[in-house]
Design an enzyme around this catalytic site. Sequence first.
Site, PDB file in Angstrom:
ATOM      1  N   LYS A   9      46.136  42.205  28.232  1.00 29.19           N
ATOM      2  CA  LYS A   9      47.199  42.550  29.179  1.00 29.19           C
ATOM      3  C   LYS A   9      47.547  44.039  29.120  1.00 29.19           C
ATOM      4  O   LYS A   9      47.928  44.632  30.134  1.00 29.19           O
ATOM      5  CB  LYS A   9      48.432  41.687  28.917  1.00 29.19           C
ATOM      6  N   ALA A  30      45.480  30.401  41.070  1.00 33.08           N
ATOM      7  CA  ALA A  30      46.638  30.038  41.900  1.00 33.08           C
ATOM      8  C   ALA A  30      46.935  28.548  41.923  1.00 33.08           C
ATOM      9  O   ALA A  30      47.695  28.085  42.760  1.00 33.08           O
ATOM     10  CB  ALA A  30      46.415  30.534  43.323  1.00 33.08           C
ATOM     11  N   SER A  31      46.345  27.800  41.012  1.00 27.85           N
ATOM     12  CA  SER A  31      46.526  26.353  41.067  1.00 27.85           C
ATOM     13  C   SER A  31      47.846  25.882  40.467  1.00 27.85           C
ATOM     14  O   SER A  31      48.326  24.796  40.787  1.00 27.85           O
ATOM     15  CB  SER A  31      45.357  25.644  40.361  1.00 27.85           C
ATOM     16  N   ARG A  32      48.439  26.690  39.609  1.00 26.40           N
ATOM     17  CA  ARG A  32      49.695  26.253  38.969  1.00 26.40           C
ATOM     18  C   ARG A  32      50.502  27.455  38.487  1.00 26.40           C
ATOM     19  O   ARG A  32      50.047  28.593  38.514  1.00 26.40           O
ATOM     20  CB  ARG A  32      49.408  25.320  37.792  1.00 26.40           C
ATOM     21  N   VAL A  83      36.381  33.963  37.439  1.00 22.86           N
ATOM     22  CA  VAL A  83      36.404  35.420  37.586  1.00 22.86           C
ATOM     23  C   VAL A  83      35.826  36.142  36.381  1.00 22.86           C
ATOM     24  O   VAL A  83      35.527  37.335  36.458  1.00 22.86           O
ATOM     25  CB  VAL A  83      37.835  35.933  37.882  1.00 22.86           C
ATOM     26  N   ALA A  94      46.059  42.526  23.934  1.00 20.74           N
ATOM     27  CA  ALA A  94      45.053  43.553  24.205  1.00 20.74           C
ATOM     28  C   ALA A  94      44.551  43.451  25.646  1.00 20.74           C
ATOM     29  O   ALA A  94      44.379  44.462  26.332  1.00 20.74           O
ATOM     30  CB  ALA A  94      43.887  43.433  23.230  1.00 20.74           C
ATOM     31  N   SER A  96      51.646  41.437  31.278  1.00 23.73           N
ATOM     32  CA  SER A  96      52.562  40.615  30.494  1.00 23.73           C
ATOM     33  C   SER A  96      53.417  41.515  29.628  1.00 23.73           C
ATOM     34  O   SER A  96      53.002  42.623  29.254  1.00 23.73           O
ATOM     35  CB  SER A  96      51.787  39.646  29.585  1.00 23.73           C
ATOM     36  N   TYR A 113      45.337  38.314  23.544  1.00 26.24           N
ATOM     37  CA  TYR A 113      46.065  38.241  24.806  1.00 26.24           C
ATOM     38  C   TYR A 113      46.772  39.562  25.108  1.00 26.24           C
ATOM     39  O   TYR A 113      46.680  40.093  26.224  1.00 26.24           O
ATOM     40  CB  TYR A 113      47.076  37.103  24.742  1.00 26.24           C
TER      41      TYR A 113
END
Length: 246
Positions: free
Chosen positions: A158, A12-14, A63, A156, A141, A154
């Site tokens: 998502k 959640a930083s950007r 995470v 795979a 995505s 990426y």
Amino acid sequence: MCKKQVAVVTGASRGIGRAIAIQLATQGCFVIVNYNGSKEAALNTKEEIVSRGGEAEVYQCDVADYSESERFFSEIIKTYGTIDVLVNNAGINRDGLIIKMSEEDFDRVIDTNMKGAFHCIRFALKAMLRQKSGRIINISSVSGVMGNAGQANYAASKAGIIGLTKSVAREVASRHITVNAVAPGFIQTDMTEKLSDAVKERVKAGIPLGQFGKPEDVAAMVGFLATKEADYITGQVICVDGGMAM
């Protein structure tokens, strides 16, 4: 303990994660702003929330690490008593043609994007199952829906999130916990800003609405899925992509 609904937003930083954290705070949630390496940016997200009259706290956690994730969620539940909303947004990309892609680049993307979501769901559900309510919103995505050349790892990860979403939704529906996915298309973030003008124009040509979206477009959908009005929606994948995947 926290009297407000507690929302955990990973990454959640950007970008999209920041917009989601701000959106949920404006809806009255106490927001846990998770970050891995960008503490200053995460603190900036918290400051923005507070400046708008909201409440938030910043927590570091990778995470992709199972044990670290377990510690993180145990601390949240112990401190605030509950988790009402979980948004699995943390993600990375290591783009490249598959013929040249290293095992390390493939594994790292899968570990963060897909296994990271698994870790968070696994440990957040301890609180949600006990209280028989909760909202889990996974950020997938358009690449996971359509595939994308140069993004096998990426896409795979998502696409895996979509299967994860549908399976968990079936498992926990009887406990009044909804699980949905939001699949953004090309959104104006640091990632898309790195694209050349020529690439941007080529991408826009494939978007029916003819433009990139904003982080706030994704945040608005996440915000809706976190409300009572979305009580009867679960196991769905909602594209916020300007029409790319229709």
